[in-house]
Scaffold this motif. Structure first.
Motif, short mmCIF file in Angstrom:
data_model
loop_
_atom_site.label_atom_id
_atom_site.label_comp_id
_atom_site.label_asym_id
_atom_site.label_seq_id
_atom_site.Cartn_x
_atom_site.Cartn_y
_atom_site.Cartn_z
N UNK A 289 -9.25 18.75 21.19
CA UNK A 289 -8.17 19.71 21.48
C UNK A 289 -7.81 20.49 20.22
N UNK A 290 -7.39 21.74 20.43
CA UNK A 290 -6.82 22.55 19.36
C UNK A 290 -5.31 22.40 19.43
N UNK A 291 -4.71 21.89 18.36
CA UNK A 291 -3.26 21.69 18.35
C UNK A 291 -2.66 22.35 17.12
N UNK A 292 -1.35 22.50 17.16
CA UNK A 292 -0.63 23.02 16.01
C UNK A 292 -0.12 21.85 15.16
N UNK A 293 -0.28 22.01 13.86
CA UNK A 293 0.23 21.00 12.92
C UNK A 293 1.01 21.73 11.81
N UNK A 294 1.98 21.03 11.26
CA UNK A 294 2.82 21.61 10.21
C UNK A 294 2.53 20.91 8.89
N UNK A 300 4.50 25.14 6.73
CA UNK A 300 3.73 26.18 7.40
C UNK A 300 2.96 25.55 8.56
N UNK A 301 3.03 26.22 9.71
CA UNK A 301 2.35 25.70 10.90
C UNK A 301 1.00 26.39 11.03
N UNK A 302 -0.04 25.57 11.17
CA UNK A 302 -1.39 26.10 11.34
C UNK A 302 -2.03 25.43 12.55
N UNK A 321 -4.45 27.46 0.76
CA UNK A 321 -3.14 27.82 0.19
C UNK A 321 -2.10 27.95 1.28
N UNK A 322 -2.53 28.57 2.43
CA UNK A 322 -1.59 28.69 3.55
C UNK A 322 -1.33 27.34 4.18
N UNK A 323 -2.30 26.44 4.04
CA UNK A 323 -2.11 25.10 4.59
C UNK A 323 -1.36 24.21 3.64
#
Length: 324
Positions: A289-294, A300-302, A321-323
């Motif tokens: 599954x593709x999920x959102x994690x912070x 930052x949520x990716x 860096x964004x992660x």
């Protein structure tokens, strides 16, 4: 002049009485002729011994031909009395005697036996592993005359592969040759479909011992029904599900390995480098599954793909860096 009889009159009478008694005993000891209660013939001819019991072999006589297979005739007491008189039988009807029904037996091939014959033929000709035979006639049967050599056989079957409709021709041997019997109906392919044997609550995982099988018409199964039991084991039910119903793909999902709010390891990969950071799942997910994690450091949520329990691989296009 000598005596003509060596016995006195009294002695002669005694000898005569003894002879009569012996003769009476002999007659009484023999089986009395009696009318039979019922007659079911298997051969083609009717004999006296079919009607009466107690006849000696020398008294038995051929009377006539037997009725046709499956048919019957009735001999009235008057007719039976004339037969007894004609052949000098010591018989008179008594109060318990009734008209005698004489029938010619036959055997019957029932719906289940006909279906088995057709199924075997169709499996040989068409190759269907399992067929359900439905007849147009509600209770088809085929009469087989007793004493006939050979058994009915399927001469040929035409079956439409799309509808399952069939027309079959059976050959049935008889005393006067072979007759053709037409049978029509539907031969439907059947599948053993896995179903739940127990009730499962929402989110419960399906195990092998949770499954049983139900024989189901293939033409009534929608394309999303899961027919491979191995494909169900380890999946979770999306909502509470009862037993004994086919399971569609929409009713199950992969098991959740990362629940919402759980801490995870986020991994970011590029050629020659692998970086990781701690994150928190914003939503639940199963493997794949593709999920959102912070990112717990940057908040930052990716997005990432669940690769294993507690592990998420950050999708390409998201920099470390964004992660982090």
């Amino acid at each position: 002049m000598g005596k003509l009889f060596p016995f006195s009159l009294r002695q002669a009478a005694a000898v005569l009485a003894t002879s009569l008694a012996l003769a009476t005993a002999a007659v009484g000891g023999a089986d009395a002729i009696a009318l039979k209660d019922q007659v079911r013939l298997t051969g083609r001819q009717l004999y006296l011994s079919d009607l009466f019991s107690g006849l000696s072999p020398s008294q038995d006589r051929l009377l006539t031909s037997a009725p046709a297979s499956g048919e019957r005739v009735v001999y009235t007491l008057a007719t039976l009395k004339r037969i007894a008189q004609t052949f000098s039988l010591d018989w008179q009807p008594d109060a318990d005697d009734r008209d005698l029904v004489i029938e010619r037996g036959n055997s019957r091939l029932g719906a289940r036996q006909i279906a088995d014959m057709l199924q075997q033929h169709l499996q040989h000709e068409v190759g269907d592993a399992d067929l359900e035979i439905l007849f147009d006639q509600q209770h088809p049967s085929i009469e087989i005359a007793d004493g006939v050599e050979g058994r009915p056989r399927v001469n040929g079957v035409y079956r439409d592969s799309r509808s399952g409709r069939f027309e079959a021709l059976l050959e049935v041997p008889g005393h006067h040759g072979v007759r053709q019997v037409a049978i029509t109906g539907q031969a439907i392919a059947m599948l053993n479909v896995p179903v739940l044997a127990v009730r499962l609550g929402r989110g419960e995982l399906i195990r092998a011992d949770h499954l049983s099988y139900r024989r189901t018409r293939a033409d009534r199964l929608t394309p999303d029904i899961i027919t491979d039991p191995a494909a169900l084991i380890g999946l979770a039910v999306r909502r509470s599900m009862g037993a004994d119903r086919p399971i569609s793909a929409a009713m199950v999902r992969a098991a959740i390995v990362i629940p919402r709010g759980a801490l995870v390891v986020m991994t970011f990969e590029r050629p020659g480098i692998t970086l990781s950071a701690q994150g928190q799942a914003v939503e639940s997910g199963a493997v794949g599954d593709v999920i959102r994690v912070m990112n717990t450091s940057s908040e930052l949520v990716v997005q990432g793909i669940v690769t294993a329990p507690g592990h998420v691989k950050i999708l390409s296009g998201t920099t470390f860096a964004s992660a982090g």
